[in-house]
Each structure stands twice: as C-alpha cells, then as structure tokens.
Design a protein around this motif. Sequence first.
Motif, PDB file in Angstrom:
ATOM      1  N   PRO A 105      19.378  24.682 -15.683  1.00 50.13           N
ATOM      2  CA  PRO A 105      19.837  24.828 -17.076  1.00 50.13           C
ATOM      3  C   PRO A 105      21.050  25.743 -17.223  1.00 50.13           C
ATOM      4  O   PRO A 105      21.889  25.519 -18.098  1.00 50.13           O
ATOM      5  CB  PRO A 105      18.607  25.425 -17.779  1.00 50.13           C
ATOM      6  N   VAL A 106      21.146  26.757 -16.363  1.00 47.57           N
ATOM      7  CA  VAL A 106      22.292  27.660 -16.399  1.00 47.57           C
ATOM      8  C   VAL A 106      23.548  26.914 -15.970  1.00 47.57           C
ATOM      9  O   VAL A 106      24.610  27.023 -16.589  1.00 47.57           O
ATOM     10  CB  VAL A 106      22.044  28.892 -15.517  1.00 47.57           C
ATOM     11  N   CYS A 142      29.712  32.741 -21.165  1.00 48.66           N
ATOM     12  CA  CYS A 142      28.731  32.899 -20.094  1.00 48.66           C
ATOM     13  C   CYS A 142      28.268  34.348 -19.997  1.00 48.66           C
ATOM     14  O   CYS A 142      27.066  34.630 -19.870  1.00 48.66           O
ATOM     15  CB  CYS A 142      29.329  32.433 -18.769  1.00 48.66           C
ATOM     16  N   TYR A 143      29.203  35.288 -20.075  1.00 48.68           N
ATOM     17  CA  TYR A 143      28.829  36.697 -19.986  1.00 48.68           C
ATOM     18  C   TYR A 143      28.026  37.140 -21.200  1.00 48.68           C
ATOM     19  O   TYR A 143      27.036  37.884 -21.079  1.00 48.68           O
ATOM     20  CB  TYR A 143      30.073  37.564 -19.828  1.00 48.68           C
ATOM     21  N   MET A 144      28.442  36.715 -22.387  1.00 45.45           N
ATOM     22  CA  MET A 144      27.701  37.061 -23.595  1.00 45.45           C
ATOM     23  C   MET A 144      26.251  36.592 -23.502  1.00 45.45           C
ATOM     24  O   MET A 144      25.323  37.278 -23.943  1.00 45.45           O
ATOM     25  CB  MET A 144      28.352  36.431 -24.825  1.00 45.45           C
ATOM     26  N   THR A 145      26.069  35.420 -22.897  1.00 43.10           N
ATOM     27  CA  THR A 145      24.741  34.807 -22.823  1.00 43.10           C
ATOM     28  C   THR A 145      23.909  35.370 -21.677  1.00 43.10           C
ATOM     29  O   THR A 145      22.765  35.811 -21.887  1.00 43.10           O
ATOM     30  CB  THR A 145      24.873  33.286 -22.666  1.00 43.10           C
ATOM     31  N   TYR A 146      24.461  35.376 -20.478  1.00 43.87           N
ATOM     32  CA  TYR A 146      23.671  35.738 -19.300  1.00 43.87           C
ATOM     33  C   TYR A 146      23.834  37.197 -18.875  1.00 43.87           C
ATOM     34  O   TYR A 146      22.883  37.811 -18.394  1.00 43.87           O
ATOM     35  CB  TYR A 146      23.999  34.802 -18.140  1.00 43.87           C
ATOM     36  N   GLY A 147      25.022  37.752 -19.072  1.00 43.31           N
ATOM     37  CA  GLY A 147      25.221  39.146 -18.729  1.00 43.31           C
ATOM     38  C   GLY A 147      24.595  40.076 -19.752  1.00 43.31           C
ATOM     39  O   GLY A 147      23.794  40.957 -19.418  1.00 43.31           O
TER      40      GLY A 147
END
Length: 517
Positions: free
Chosen positions: A8-9, A205-210
């Motif tokens: 999913p990522v 991506c960073y906002m979501t996973y980081g």
Amino acid sequence: MTQTAPAPVDRAVQEWLATFGATDADAASLLVDRQEPSAVAFTTVEVDGDRLIATNLTFGELADASKRFATALADLGIGRGDTVGVLMGKRSELVVSLLAIARLGAIYIPLFTAFAAPAIEMRLTAGGARVVVTEPSQVDKLDGIDVTTIVAGDQFDGLVDGSVPLEQSVAVGGDGTLILLFTSGTTGAPKGVPVPVRALAAFSCYMTYGLDVSADDVFWNAADPGWAYGLYYGVLGPLAIGRPNILLHAGFSAALTARILTELGVTNFASAPTVYRTLSKDSSISGFSLRRASSAGEPLTPDVIDWARSALGTEVRDHYGQTEHGMFINNHWHDDVRVDVVPGSMGFPMPGYATGIVDGQIAIDVANSPLIFFTGYLDAPDKTAARFTEDGAWYLTGDTGRVDDDGRYFFTARDDDVIIMAGYRIGPFDVESVLITHPSVVDVAVVGRPDELRGEVLEAFVVLGPDVDGSDALEAELQQLVKTGFAAHAYPRTVHFVDELPKTPSGKIQRFLLRQR
C-alpha cells in the motif's frame, strides 16, 4: 530488521508521482483548488499583548485571494518562468503570494526575514527577480535594490481587492520549476536549488509516513518558511495533503511555544533541534501530551530524547534530509513503516528512496529513487557534478555516516567536519552529545584544529547558561566528561567559552567559521 515498504505504501508513492509529476500538472490547482473550499488550510496566530489571536484561513479564501493577486502580479509583467522574491514571516500573505506566483507559472524565491540586505540582494540577483513581496518590518532592507516592492497591509490588500480573479492558472507540468530555494551556506556560498512541481510527491510522502499527519491532528511545523523544512513541510506539504498547519507570526521563545502547544491543543509537532534543546533547558516546560514529535536539521542529542519522553508525553523522532531533496531518511511515525528507535540513528530510507554509503558518504541511488527531484544547482555545473558519482548513479550528500546490520542509518558528520586525529576519525556530534549533558552548557560545537603531532586535535566552543562563568576548572571538568562519557582520546584539548555560536539563519552551526578563528 531491515525495513521494506509494504505494497500500500508503494501504491501511495506511485499515486503521488502520477498526480504531481504529470505533464499537465497545475501546482496551484493541486495545492488549493481541488480541496474543499470551507476546509481550514492554515491557522494564523498573532500575539497582541497577553492575547493570542488565532484566525482560520480556508482553502476557498486562499483560492480567491491568490487568483486576484495573480492578476495584480500579471499587471506588473510577471509571467511564466519569471521569479518573484517573498520576504516575510509566517503570515497569510506569504501563502497567498506563493500560490499567486504558481498560478502564473512563475517561480517563488523564499527570503528569510533574518537576512541582512546583502544576503537578500545576492539571492534576488542570482535568481533574476524583479518583484519582491514583503512586510512593513522588512521593506527597508530592499532600499537600493532594483526591484518593485509590494508591502503587506494596505498596498497588498488593495491589489487583492481591486483585481479580478485570474481565469486560468498556468500548468507548467511536473518538471516545471515551482520554487528557487538557496542552500543555507553551511560550508560555503549558498547555491540555488530549483524545486519542480513533482517534488510535491516527495513532500506528501514525508507528511504521511515521516510525520504521520492525520486528519485528527492539530499539526504545527514551527520551522521558518524561509528555509527548506518550514517551506516544504510547513506550507507546501500541508497544502498538498489537505491538512492545516499553524503559522505563528512572532519570534521564538520557549514560553510562547509552550503556550501555543497548550492553548491550540497541538498533537503533532515538528521543529528544529534547537527548539527542543531550548525547551529542555527550561524546567517549567513540561506536561504536554503530544501524539507525535519530530526533529530535523541537526542530529538530536541523547539528553533531549530522554527529556521529551516525560516532558512532551512522547519521544522525539529524528529525521534527515537536505535542501536538495527534502527529507529522505527518517525514524518514521506512520504505523505502516514505524519501527523502534535506536538512539543515535536517523532511521531508514523513506518510501520512494533507495540509499547507501558511497566513499563513506550517505548517498541516494538515483535510478531506484523515484521521488528524487534534484537535477542540479542554478548556473553551477561544476558544483552539480560534484554532487554525483562520475557515472551519475549516486547522489552524494557530503555527509558521512554508517549503516548497521538492520539497515538503520547513523549520521557521523558533514564530510569536511570529520576530525582525523592520529588516524582516528571522530565525528563532532559524538563529542557534542556528551558536552551538552553538562548542566552549565546551553550550546556547543566541536571542530578540528591542525596539530603537528596528531594531524588534528579537537577544540570545543561552549555557550554557558546564565550566571555561569568559564574557568580553568570548568574546562577540565568538561574535558573529563568527554573522556568518561565518550572516549579518552577524543576530549577537546581546548575549550573556548563564547557568547554564541555562528549559525546559518536556519540554525545550522557554521563550523567552518569556528575553524577560521
């Protein structure tokens, strides 16, 4: 354990790339126009005496104001490919200006409000800007510079209110330049980094996973938008994923930061290590209950990590990146990629990036990193070439590091900050992490000094707390602290007690200036 991104990522990364990297990508439409007009985009906060004045700014309000201001800029001759400087603090006009510039296919040049006039002029000249949007407290810095100025307040508001909305935004596509951001000059002259529209995929991506910014969070990235972390993840990133951020238009203090965290109910906080360090030195700052806390800019020292668990109600997770790429190695917060933190580690590569160690440096595998967006510095082919291996396969960060058996990365130092003493390679961060634990030490930097016998020896520059005087006895105490807390051979041969450390406006220590003393 070696971290790998679940399916999913990977799909999320591909969707972001398809959206923001499309040949017809329209930045303003993607950042604002597609969002629910009534949803809050930012909460601006002003300090009026003892009062905090918080005002919500919706996506609909941003869309309308930016379309009108775009028309005003077009009337000044701004069009596709032109550059516009923005010299102002964290206020709504900054966001309106950024979006208006994007609507014209023009390029936004961020200017930090702590800059003196020469630094501002250098960036405007290098970027070829003819117009600067600023605020009353900054306008005097533009005297003598050949630009047209627009000042926040009556002039800015008059242009917005008196202009019709721009009918159609310019779509420059994923490869079109959105931002021209200059590096902080940690080791030399600042370099211009063109940031394309497709970089919004990496920011998302960073906002979501980081950072793991969720729909239920009250998010606050306190970094200044004059620099990469504040601009990428305090303005652009929140807009890209449709999550509000807080814009505090006031100077930093530990007390004010604590008040914002409390009164606005912040649950997800991101800032520089110096903010956490300052908070940790104030015994009255404690008892918050954050869901997430993140740090970037320089490695966190162990004392701050230990303090945060009780004072903030969560650990602070260290993240690593550069102006050229944004964040790309992190102690990620999102459940899909989160693993336990190992002290001193900056974590694992972010989904969308493949990394390694090349010639001792942290490096990015270009072919296997679809989120990479750096293609070169502005008008600097030699400096660009130096960032890549000869075959172009790897981007070299200039920072040394190592990887453990589980794939975690550990930062050592900037390549030119490594101290080699009698054959031993010593990273200043290791020594600084010990010295900062002394109760009298507020800030510290360690550099190498040429030595005929050993090649180099260590010297420390130490900022002491209030009412603490430097002395031979304290110097000996600090030297012994390093001998017992890190390594006997790595203690600083000299300790200089100074009032402050030279830093870039973004808070990075300029060790090259200390070496020149």
